[in-house]
Design an enzyme around this catalytic site. Structure first.
Site, short mmCIF file in Angstrom:
data_model
loop_
_atom_site.label_atom_id
_atom_site.label_comp_id
_atom_site.label_asym_id
_atom_site.label_seq_id
_atom_site.Cartn_x
_atom_site.Cartn_y
_atom_site.Cartn_z
N ASP A 1 0.79 -1.24 0.00
CA ASP A 1 0.00 0.00 0.00
C ASP A 1 0.82 1.28 0.00
OD1 ASP A 1 1.10 -0.09 2.51
OD2 ASP A 1 -0.73 -0.82 3.48
N GLU B 1 0.28 -9.16 -0.92
CA GLU B 1 -0.33 -8.62 0.31
C GLU B 1 -1.58 -7.80 -0.04
OE1 GLU B 1 0.99 -5.54 3.43
OE2 GLU B 1 2.00 -7.33 4.12
N GLU C 1 -2.35 4.86 3.26
CA GLU C 1 -2.22 3.46 2.81
C GLU C 1 -3.56 2.80 2.53
OE1 GLU C 1 -0.59 4.80 5.39
OE2 GLU C 1 1.53 4.63 4.83
N HIS D 1 5.70 5.35 13.12
CA HIS D 1 5.92 6.15 11.92
C HIS D 1 4.65 6.55 11.17
CE1 HIS D 1 4.97 3.11 8.85
NE2 HIS D 1 5.47 2.24 9.67
N ARG E 1 1.67 8.38 9.53
CA ARG E 1 1.44 9.80 9.23
C ARG E 1 0.26 10.39 9.99
NH1 ARG E 1 4.04 12.19 4.77
NH2 ARG E 1 5.61 10.74 3.99
N HIS F 1 12.46 6.02 13.13
CA HIS F 1 12.23 6.12 11.68
C HIS F 1 12.84 7.41 11.15
CE1 HIS F 1 9.91 6.40 7.93
NE2 HIS F 1 9.56 5.13 8.10
#
Ligand code: UD1
Ligand code: UDP
Length: 372
Positions: A97, A119, A133, A209, A211, A242
């Site tokens: 994604d 996936e 995603e 991490h 967003r 990250h």
């Protein structure tokens, strides 16, 4: 002559999860993998690819500092259209994604190619979480000709959206293949911190991490971690940070000088798995880590409001605790008080796969492409 399969990835988790597919395709007498990195990640990709002996044949080097999804995805579409036009692969595989996956799938679709989605079918049902995603993977499902779903739940999500069952293959998640490939090497990897630091202490491994958590939510997660180590005196937190600058800003400001929190740069895959295997507890918003931790019997508290990975929760390996600081501290303390209780520390079968996903994808592609 062997038919070319373009295997595209750009980020750390995609590289780890596509590595078993690349290695399986290398064994095929009729297919030949051409590895294409968009370079969406740079340092983080370089940290994990050598573990699998994979060096991209095509490297588009598209990462820019502090990139936003729109610009990154646009760069990927343009660059990947050029790659597909030049190579004319028999098929293209994208993963999951990310902006790299959506951009590559879109380019493959416009160029009339066969796009396979590894996936496929993960859904939270909430387009704002994870962002972007959930939208990316939903769009890829419209573009792909074949869908490699890791679990029955994922296959069910695709079927519910109208994807024909004959285009879906349930394979298991390739990350379980990756873990099994390196399990022995990971158990001998260096610990990333001096072993003496661990004497008499329980280790909590943390990563973040997402967003949608940037800013106040991530600040709250960091404050929860500080509170947790203050309340549980024998804890040591290890936090590989990250490289997204928005992550580092919160983490360094709130935890940078905390004596019981060790901030590290992103780790290579083997040392990271070693830490996961010795940790008492993992706190994370990562997708891949939710899938890997059950292979080591290490319980995970998922720092998100929703997850597309319900299988780990149902199996008792993971627990969805949200992002409110009080709840994170309470759930972590409850689990530390009873590490044998649910989520289970017992090493049961990993609900995400059996370690044979990549050979299934290879066999399916061999059959599919023998007809073209
Ligand atoms: C991306 C994926 C996300 C995945 C995550 C894995 C999208 C939309 N998001 O998010 O699904 O879970 O990767 O980590 O594709 N950076 C570096 N060096 C690196 C990697 C990143 O400096 O090796 C910094 C750069 O400033 C870069 C920023 O991180 O611009 C953001 O990278 P990006 O790939 O856009 O987003 P992630 O948040 O990593
Ligand atoms: N990982 C790693 N080094 C680290 C942190 C994570 O190798 O310092 C691996 C981890 O084992 C997993 C993957 O990176 O396979 C997860 O990546 P990330 O959390 O960035 O992305 P997501 O899985 O959420 O898309």
């Amino acid at each position: 002559m062997a038919k070319e399969v373009l295997v595209v990835f750009g980020t750390r988790p995609e590289a780890i999860k596509m590595a078993p597919v690349v290695l399986a395709l290398r064994e095929s007498p009729v297919l030949h993998p051409v590895v294409c990195s968009t370079g969406q990640h740079r340092a983080m990709l370089d940290k994990v690819l050598p573990t699998f002996g994979i060096e991209p044949e095509i490297d588009l080097q598209l990462m820019r500092p502090a990139q936003e999804p729109a610009e990154l995805t646009a760069r990927v579409v343009t660059a990947m259209a050029g790659v597909v036009r030049e190579r004319r692969p028999a098929a293209m595989l994208v993963h999951g994604d990310t902006g790299s996956s959506l951009g590559a799938a879109l380019a493959g679709y416009y160029e009339g190619g066969v796009v396979g989605h590894v996936e496929a079918g993960l859904r939270t049902g909430d387009l704002s979480r994870p962002f972007p995603e959930e939208l990316n993977r939903t769009l890829i499902s419209r573009l792909a000709a074949v869908h490699y779903a890791p679990t029955e739940q994922a296959a069910g999500n695709l079927a519910a959206e109208g994807v024909e069952r004959e285009r879906i293959l349930v394979t298991g998640n390739t990350v379980v293949d990756a873990v099994e490939m390196v399990r022995s090497a990971a158990s001998k990897a260096p610990l990333a911190i001096p072993e003496t630091l661990l004497a008499g202490r329980r280790l909590v491994l943390v990563t973040t991490h997402r967003r949608e958590s940037f800013g106040a939510t991530l600040d709250g997660i960091c404050r929860a971690i500080a509170r947790l180590v203050e309340q549980e005196s024998d804890l040591l937190v290890i936090y590989p940070v990250h490289l997204n600058p928005a992550v580092a800003r919160s983490v360094r400001r709130i935890l940078g000088r905390h004596p019981k929190v060790i901030l590290l740069p992103p780790l290579a895959y083997l040392p990271f798995l070693r830490l996961m295997s010795v940790a008492t507890l993992v706190l994370t918003d990562s997708g891949g880590i939710q899938e890997e931790a059950p292979s080591f019997g290490t319980p995970v508290l998922v720092l998100r409001e929703v997850t597309e990975r319900g299988e780990g929760i149902e199996a008792g390996a993971c627990s969805l605790v949200g992002t409110a600081p009080e709840r994170i501290v309470a759930e972590a303390r409850a689990l530390l008080a009873d590490p044998g209780g649910p989520p289970s520390r017992a090493r049961a079968a990993n609900p995400y796969g059996d370690g044979r996903a990549a050979p299934r994808i290879r066999a399916h592609l061999e059959e599919l492409l023998s007809r073209t």
